[in-house]
Scaffold this active site. Sequence first.
Site, PDB file in Angstrom:
ATOM      1  N   CYS A  84       0.827  -1.216   0.000  1.00  0.00           N
ATOM      2  CA  CYS A  84       0.000   0.000   0.000  1.00  0.00           C
ATOM      3  C   CYS A  84       0.859   1.263   0.000  1.00  0.00           C
ATOM      4  O   CYS A  84       0.339   2.376  -0.101  1.00  0.00           O
ATOM      5  CB  CYS A  84      -0.943  -0.004   1.191  1.00  0.00           C
ATOM      6  SG  CYS A  84      -1.985  -1.476   1.208  1.00  0.00           S
ATOM      7  N   CYS A 206     -12.980   0.618   8.400  1.00  0.00           N
ATOM      8  CA  CYS A 206     -12.067  -0.024   7.440  1.00  0.00           C
ATOM      9  C   CYS A 206     -12.151   0.686   6.089  1.00  0.00           C
ATOM     10  O   CYS A 206     -13.243   0.965   5.603  1.00  0.00           O
ATOM     11  CB  CYS A 206     -12.443  -1.488   7.240  1.00  0.00           C
ATOM     12  SG  CYS A 206     -12.476  -2.450   8.769  1.00  0.00           S
ATOM     13  N   SER A 207     -10.997   0.942   5.483  1.00  0.00           N
ATOM     14  CA  SER A 207     -10.995   1.546   4.149  1.00  0.00           C
ATOM     15  C   SER A 207     -11.549   0.536   3.148  1.00  0.00           C
ATOM     16  O   SER A 207     -11.446  -0.667   3.353  1.00  0.00           O
ATOM     17  CB  SER A 207      -9.582   1.992   3.763  1.00  0.00           C
ATOM     18  OG  SER A 207      -8.683   0.912   3.847  1.00  0.00           O
ATOM     19  N   LYS A 326     -10.114   5.987   4.171  1.00  0.00           N
ATOM     20  CA  LYS A 326     -11.414   5.499   4.639  1.00  0.00           C
ATOM     21  C   LYS A 326     -12.555   5.921   3.722  1.00  0.00           C
ATOM     22  O   LYS A 326     -13.408   5.101   3.366  1.00  0.00           O
ATOM     23  CB  LYS A 326     -11.685   6.018   6.059  1.00  0.00           C
ATOM     24  CG  LYS A 326     -13.102   5.742   6.572  1.00  0.00           C
ATOM     25  CD  LYS A 326     -13.364   4.249   6.665  1.00  0.00           C
ATOM     26  CE  LYS A 326     -14.843   3.897   6.700  1.00  0.00           C
ATOM     27  NZ  LYS A 326     -15.433   3.824   5.350  1.00  0.00           N
ATOM     28  N   HIS A 330      -9.291   3.718  -1.320  1.00  0.00           N
ATOM     29  CA  HIS A 330      -7.917   3.236  -1.162  1.00  0.00           C
ATOM     30  C   HIS A 330      -7.547   2.245  -2.274  1.00  0.00           C
ATOM     31  O   HIS A 330      -7.393   1.050  -2.025  1.00  0.00           O
ATOM     32  CB  HIS A 330      -7.774   2.593   0.227  1.00  0.00           C
ATOM     33  CG  HIS A 330      -6.402   2.079   0.538  1.00  0.00           C
ATOM     34  ND1 HIS A 330      -5.243   2.619   0.024  1.00  0.00           N
ATOM     35  CD2 HIS A 330      -5.999   1.054   1.351  1.00  0.00           C
ATOM     36  CE1 HIS A 330      -4.200   1.949   0.494  1.00  0.00           C
ATOM     37  NE2 HIS A 330      -4.624   1.000   1.285  1.00  0.00           N
TER      38      HIS A 330
END
Lengths: 381, 381
Positions: A84, A206-207, A326, A330
């Site tokens: 990421c 959670c994203s 978020k 993402h």
Amino acid sequence: MQNIFILGTGITKFGELWDVSPKTLARQAFNEALAEANISKNKIEALFVGNMMSGILGGQEHLGAFYADVLGLRVPAFKIEGACASGGLSSHAGINAVLSGMYKTVAVLGIEKMTDHKPEDTASALMGAGSEAERMSGATFPGLYAILAQAHMKKYGTTHAELAGISVKNHFHASLNPNAQFHSKVTVEQVLKSPPVSDPLTLLECSPISDGAAMILITSDRKLTKGNPVKIAASAVATDTLGLPERESLTELAATKVASQKAFKIAGLTPKDVDVAEVHDCFSIAEILALEDVGFFKKGEAAGQIEKLTIGKSGHLVINPSGGLKACGHPVGATGVKQIVEIARQLKGLAGKRQVKNAKIGLTQNVGGSGATAVVHILKK
Amino acid sequence: MQNIFILGTGITKFGELWDVSPKTLARQAFNEALAEANISKNKIEALFVGNMMSGILGGQEHLGAFYADVLGLRVPAFKIEGACASGGLSSHAGINAVLSGMYKTVAVLGIEKMTDHKPEDTASALMGAGSEAERMSGATFPGLYAILAQAHMKKYGTTHAELAGISVKNHFHASLNPNAQFHSKVTVEQVLKSPPVSDPLTLLECSPISDGAAMILITSDRKLTKGNPVKIAASAVATDTLGLPERESLTELAATKVASQKAFKIAGLTPKDVDVAEVHDCFSIAEILALEDVGFFKKGEAAGQIEKLTIGKSGHLVINPSGGLKACGHPVGATGVKQIVEIARQLKGLAGKRQVKNAKIGLTQNVGGSGATAVVHILKK
């Protein structure tokens, strides 16, 4: 660090873009960046592509040459991967390339297409960011970050409602961002009552799984920049163990601390100088860790301060005006580049309804895995 | 280009290493490089990892942090991927990082473990280097290079026996190299009579599936180098279309030409100055293309000159003293780094039985896909 600049930025809508191909996303981001920079593409001397999962999920590698081809660039081209943090690492590599004198003007493309696959395949591919032991044990990233949340709550008394406040702030910011994946505002109660994912983290902490692309053009050529361009004041990278079990502490991301301290030293600045920052809130707890590890707050003191970091409510510092991972979304390889796009636009006064007033110094913090890689950039008007 | 140096080199045995893990390969190459450089690992300030297939085949990404962890390096770490040019691109990125002034001494690791998987999975993963159209049509790399061979034979009258001579030379060189995958010498007749793979290419004209790792340490710190270190005189990258159908010519790799011309310009040298070179002979025809496109021979004139490029028979230039990709082996992410290891050792007189006499200037040429990426390095004593 010698003077180098953000010459232009481009970004696509983030979200579940079922009807848009990766090639189209790349072209959209590129065309927007060229238009903002007001240059033709023959000024671009090299291309750096940040992407994590095209190989695992789609079987397509060699993305440097792939996207050079797509964008009509016959220039040296590189794919840089670091989970990421792929976008942040690509930006660092692009900056190195310009600082080296080898290239004057380069393009950095962050891109990821995550929704074209079965969700379980995407979730499995994401675990390629972690250690073998974690992958083989069946751990998931929500699970790993839940461990970090539990440790932080136990040591510092951080409450679940405080964690939920991160999502409230970032969803509000995203409601002001036309490119964001979500435009819905949420309340603390909604966050806490949303489906549990990994205790204590709920779905709204959670994203999401996202598609999207972002691009920055970097130059050392002062002739190409107009007026008062955004300067890259620092770029720093650090690593830690890939897996959580080997870490010295579960209440901090040491790589973020090391990269931040290095970046502030290079820039000759301190955390107090920063007006606006995009940090890596892949899960609610991750933003708390970022705020403390970058040095905005002492350890254990960030959680009570979240609401004040909102646009319009900020005494000074605004965090994740884009909506963050978020709520803006993402697409993993795009995220590190998108953070720089957002900060550059904030510093240039191009951020529309989510503009942070008088923003002069901005920071980005991008994380790979559960903290094995951290990348910090500081931009200055 | 400012003065930067190869401080140390490390390489493992190449081959079907069923009982050796990627972690062990990385440690072996690293320890050998540190020993040759006579430095401790705390001098290493960043790590660049060249690898193509760990994600697709093994599900493990984030290889920068992964190998930093394995090697006990808490330093900025990057994976750079560009198919079979991953090693060359990683070297270029490492060189940029040192030239930028951001890092003084960096390590570049090229590594690939290809034999732990079903051969059909590995063959399929390799097609990730090509264009979507080529992948979807079921093309294979032997097939794509066979098209290039057919075109060259038609236009220049290159014979199959001349192509086979490449394998004869490179197998002879590999017989002198303890790290090579194959130590068997072959004859032109054996090459021509070996099983056909894709007309005209036979099995003995195709590089093998290999495991292996190679490392170079690069520094700008003259205090760390001893005596007369090997200098990096140039590093250059170029790209072309990903797929063959879009190319202007099928009898050259344009990216090799562009990267070579740029490298010679940076180094202030010409092809005539080169004493020894490692070029990308993934298939027999690829070495012919390299010899012509780098500029050692005019177009259509390399094929008749192959035998003279053998150690001991060379008037001046020796090509692929390691045995090349064909006979030393081709662990794809390792190859570009291994080429630099071989040339650095030739220039330092450390090449044992395959030492090229009085080698002072050496070149490497590393290709990704069917020529979409080319990377050229020039080293000087």
